[in-house]
Scaffold this motif. Structure first.
Motif, PDB file in Angstrom:
ATOM      1  N   LYS A  80       0.840  -1.190   0.000  1.00 11.66           N
ATOM      2  CA  LYS A  80       0.000   0.000   0.000  1.00 11.66           C
ATOM      3  C   LYS A  80       0.874   1.238   0.000  1.00 11.66           C
ATOM      4  O   LYS A  80       1.740   1.405   0.854  1.00 11.66           O
ATOM      5  N   ASN A  94      -4.965   7.606  -1.061  1.00 13.39           N
ATOM      6  CA  ASN A  94      -6.207   7.034  -1.579  1.00 13.39           C
ATOM      7  C   ASN A  94      -5.925   6.240  -2.853  1.00 13.39           C
ATOM      8  O   ASN A  94      -4.826   6.264  -3.387  1.00 13.39           O
ATOM      9  N   LYS A  95      -6.946   5.569  -3.346  1.00 13.61           N
ATOM     10  CA  LYS A  95      -6.774   4.652  -4.460  1.00 13.61           C
ATOM     11  C   LYS A  95      -6.397   5.377  -5.748  1.00 13.61           C
ATOM     12  O   LYS A  95      -5.542   4.909  -6.505  1.00 13.61           O
ATOM     13  N   THR A  99      -2.741   6.358  -5.745  1.00 18.41           N
ATOM     14  CA  THR A  99      -1.901   5.167  -5.856  1.00 18.41           C
ATOM     15  C   THR A  99      -1.878   4.648  -7.290  1.00 18.41           C
ATOM     16  O   THR A  99      -0.818   4.320  -7.823  1.00 18.41           O
TER      17      THR A  99
END
Length: 118
Positions: free
Chosen positions: A9, A13-14, A17
């Motif tokens: 990770k 936030n997604k 990323t």
């Protein structure tokens, strides 16, 4: 349960990323050598491996669609299909190499150089 899940990770936030992974993968594919932190490198290497194996395994049109869906840069998909598939036709995996460089001056983050194997 997280049995055998090996995701690293990074980012808050997604969306951040995903964009960071795409940009780093495009830089590695186009320039063939990039310096980054070790955590980002550990996250992006499986993504690059998957892109090259997509180019090797599928027919050309389907591979172009899959790669451009993930990268959005025509030169990176062209380089995968024209150069890297021919370079790695005998190799089944392990297309990248990571070298430890040292640590970054500002925050002492461990730096790594990712490169595509010749």
């Amino acid at each position: 349960m997280r049995h055998r899940v090996k995701k690293v990770k990074i980012g808050a936030n997604k969306e951040h990323t995903v964009s960071m992974m795409r940009n780093l993968a495009m830089a590695v594919l186009i320039h063939e050598r990039v310096e980054t932190t070790s955590k980002r490198a550990n996250a992006v290497v499986p993504f690059i491996e998957r892109l090259i194996s997509i180019g090797k395994s599928r027919d050309k049109m389907n591979a172009i669609r899959q790669i451009e869906k993930l990268l959005q840069h025509e030169n990176s998909s062209r380089k995968i299909l024209e150069e890297l598939v021919k370079r790695y036709e005998t190799r089944s995996s392990g297309f990248t190499r990571m070298h430890k460089i040292g640590s970054r001056k500002g925050d002492n983050a461990p730096l790594v150089q990712i490169e595509l194997l010749p």
